[in-house]
Scaffold this motif. Structure first.
Motif, PDB file in Angstrom:
ATOM      1  N   GLU A  23      26.855 -47.763  48.235  1.00  0.00           N
ATOM      2  CA  GLU A  23      26.720 -47.041  46.966  1.00  0.00           C
ATOM      3  C   GLU A  23      25.336 -47.165  46.352  1.00  0.00           C
ATOM      4  OE1 GLU A  23      30.013 -48.475  44.698  1.00  0.00           O
ATOM      5  OE2 GLU A  23      31.446 -47.299  45.850  1.00  0.00           O
ATOM      6  N   GLY A  24      24.600 -48.222  46.678  1.00  0.00           N
ATOM      7  CA  GLY A  24      23.260 -48.401  46.136  1.00  0.00           C
ATOM      8  C   GLY A  24      22.251 -47.378  46.635  1.00  0.00           C
ATOM      9  N   SER A  25      22.566 -46.706  47.727  1.00  0.00           N
ATOM     10  CA  SER A  25      21.640 -45.714  48.269  1.00  0.00           C
ATOM     11  C   SER A  25      21.981 -44.289  47.842  1.00  0.00           C
ATOM     12  CB  SER A  25      21.597 -45.813  49.797  1.00  0.00           C
ATOM     13  OG  SER A  25      22.878 -45.684  50.346  1.00  0.00           O
ATOM     14  N   ILE A  26      22.961 -44.155  46.954  1.00  0.00           N
ATOM     15  CA  ILE A  26      23.400 -42.832  46.499  1.00  0.00           C
ATOM     16  C   ILE A  26      22.817 -42.507  45.135  1.00  0.00           C
ATOM     17  CG2 ILE A  26      25.401 -41.441  45.846  1.00  0.00           C
ATOM     18  CD1 ILE A  26      27.010 -43.141  47.850  1.00  0.00           C
ATOM     19  N   GLU A  27      22.172 -41.360  45.037  1.00  0.00           N
ATOM     20  CA  GLU A  27      21.643 -40.871  43.757  1.00  0.00           C
ATOM     21  C   GLU A  27      22.762 -40.226  42.940  1.00  0.00           C
ATOM     22  OE1 GLU A  27      19.122 -40.200  40.712  1.00  0.00           O
ATOM     23  OE2 GLU A  27      18.567 -41.243  42.540  1.00  0.00           O
ATOM     24  N   LYS A  28      23.491 -39.300  43.590  1.00  0.00           N
ATOM     25  CA  LYS A  28      24.601 -38.643  42.897  1.00  0.00           C
ATOM     26  C   LYS A  28      25.532 -38.012  43.913  1.00  0.00           C
ATOM     27  CE  LYS A  28      22.248 -34.222  42.207  1.00  0.00           C
ATOM     28  NZ  LYS A  28      21.834 -33.203  41.261  1.00  0.00           N
ATOM     29  N   ILE A  29      26.747 -37.740  43.448  1.00  0.00           N
ATOM     30  CA  ILE A  29      27.753 -37.074  44.261  1.00  0.00           C
ATOM     31  C   ILE A  29      28.207 -35.844  43.497  1.00  0.00           C
ATOM     32  CG2 ILE A  29      30.028 -37.263  45.337  1.00  0.00           C
ATOM     33  CD1 ILE A  29      29.559 -40.330  45.357  1.00  0.00           C
ATOM     34  N   THR A  30      28.141 -34.689  44.164  1.00  0.00           N
ATOM     35  CA  THR A  30      28.598 -33.449  43.546  1.00  0.00           C
ATOM     36  C   THR A  30      29.866 -32.974  44.266  1.00  0.00           C
ATOM     37  OG1 THR A  30      27.313 -32.004  44.995  1.00  0.00           O
ATOM     38  CG2 THR A  30      26.207 -32.821  42.998  1.00  0.00           C
ATOM     39  N   ASP A  31      30.361 -31.817  43.886  1.00  0.00           N
ATOM     40  CA  ASP A  31      31.546 -31.260  44.532  1.00  0.00           C
ATOM     41  C   ASP A  31      31.320 -30.957  46.006  1.00  0.00           C
ATOM     42  OD1 ASP A  31      32.953 -31.388  42.170  1.00  0.00           O
ATOM     43  OD2 ASP A  31      32.596 -29.297  41.649  1.00  0.00           O
ATOM     44  N   ASN A  32      30.045 -30.707  46.392  1.00  0.00           N
ATOM     45  CA  ASN A  32      29.749 -30.274  47.754  1.00  0.00           C
ATOM     46  C   ASN A  32      28.891 -31.216  48.579  1.00  0.00           C
ATOM     47  OD1 ASN A  32      31.041 -27.719  47.351  1.00  0.00           O
ATOM     48  ND2 ASN A  32      29.278 -27.133  46.127  1.00  0.00           N
ATOM     49  N   ALA A  33      28.244 -32.187  47.935  1.00  0.00           N
ATOM     50  CA  ALA A  33      27.282 -32.996  48.688  1.00  0.00           C
ATOM     51  C   ALA A  33      27.107 -34.385  48.080  1.00  0.00           C
ATOM     52  CB  ALA A  33      25.926 -32.297  48.731  1.00  0.00           C
ATOM     53  N   VAL A  34      26.581 -35.278  48.923  1.00  0.00           N
ATOM     54  CA  VAL A  34      26.176 -36.619  48.512  1.00  0.00           C
ATOM     55  C   VAL A  34      24.657 -36.645  48.621  1.00  0.00           C
ATOM     56  CG1 VAL A  34      26.299 -39.073  49.055  1.00  0.00           C
ATOM     57  CG2 VAL A  34      28.323 -37.637  49.378  1.00  0.00           C
ATOM     58  N   TYR A  35      23.977 -36.941  47.518  1.00  0.00           N
ATOM     59  CA  TYR A  35      22.517 -36.992  47.483  1.00  0.00           C
ATOM     60  C   TYR A  35      22.049 -38.432  47.530  1.00  0.00           C
ATOM     61  CZ  TYR A  35      22.727 -32.100  46.156  1.00  0.00           C
ATOM     62  OH  TYR A  35      22.961 -30.738  46.149  1.00  0.00           O
ATOM     63  N   LEU A  36      21.137 -38.724  48.462  1.00  0.00           N
ATOM     64  CA  LEU A  36      20.622 -40.083  48.618  1.00  0.00           C
ATOM     65  C   LEU A  36      19.435 -40.346  47.697  1.00  0.00           C
ATOM     66  CD1 LEU A  36      20.677 -40.257  52.519  1.00  0.00           C
ATOM     67  CD2 LEU A  36      22.443 -41.004  50.907  1.00  0.00           C
ATOM     68  N   ARG A  37      19.200 -41.612  47.403  1.00  0.00           N
ATOM     69  CA  ARG A  37      18.025 -42.016  46.615  1.00  0.00           C
ATOM     70  C   ARG A  37      16.758 -41.929  47.458  1.00  0.00           C
ATOM     71  NH1 ARG A  37      19.626 -44.403  41.905  1.00  0.00           N
ATOM     72  NH2 ARG A  37      21.699 -45.321  41.910  1.00  0.00           N
ATOM     73  N   GLY A  38      16.881 -42.086  48.732  1.00  0.00           N
ATOM     74  CA  GLY A  38      15.739 -42.043  49.654  1.00  0.00           C
ATOM     75  C   GLY A  38      16.073 -41.209  50.854  1.00  0.00           C
ATOM     76  N   THR A  39      15.729 -41.737  52.029  1.00  0.00           N
ATOM     77  CA  THR A  39      16.008 -41.024  53.270  1.00  0.00           C
ATOM     78  C   THR A  39      16.885 -41.876  54.166  1.00  0.00           C
ATOM     79  OG1 THR A  39      14.001 -41.874  54.297  1.00  0.00           O
ATOM     80  CG2 THR A  39      13.845 -39.736  53.196  1.00  0.00           C
ATOM     81  N   LEU A  40      17.560 -41.210  55.079  1.00  0.00           N
ATOM     82  CA  LEU A  40      18.437 -41.909  56.016  1.00  0.00           C
ATOM     83  C   LEU A  40      17.809 -41.899  57.374  1.00  0.00           C
ATOM     84  CD1 LEU A  40      21.260 -43.216  56.361  1.00  0.00           C
ATOM     85  CD2 LEU A  40      22.094 -40.963  56.977  1.00  0.00           C
TER      86      LEU A  40
END
Length: 81
Positions: free
Chosen positions: A64-81
């Motif tokens: 969860e620490g690497s997640i910026e936000k979660i929307t109805d369609n996507a999970v946005y990361l704080r950085g890169t994977l």
């Protein structure tokens, strides 16, 4: 519940880097971690959306620490994977 907490309902969502590049699909949520499949097949994507997916050895753990936000369609990361 914070909007950056993964649940089983998030399985099947696209996972995006901070620049908007899709890096895979969330195929499993378990024990506080999400697992991102980098190149899921169409069948794998459908299974993930239905909650039937199994993660492969290529799946990347996502906390969860690497997640910026979660929307109805996507999970946005704080950085890169």
């Amino acid at each position: 519940m914070p909007e950056d907490t993964l649940t089983k309902a998030d399985e099947g969502k696209r996972v995006l880097n901070t620049d908007g590049t899709e890096v895979g699909r969330l195929v499993d949520v378990r024990d506080g971690y999400g697992y991102v499949e980098p190149n899921p097949s169409l069948l794998g994507t459908i299974k993930a959306k239905l909650g039937w997916a199994t993660r492969s050895d290529e799946a990347h753990p996502l906390d969860e620490g690497s997640i910026e936000k979660i929307t109805d369609n996507a999970v946005y990361l704080r950085g890169t994977l």
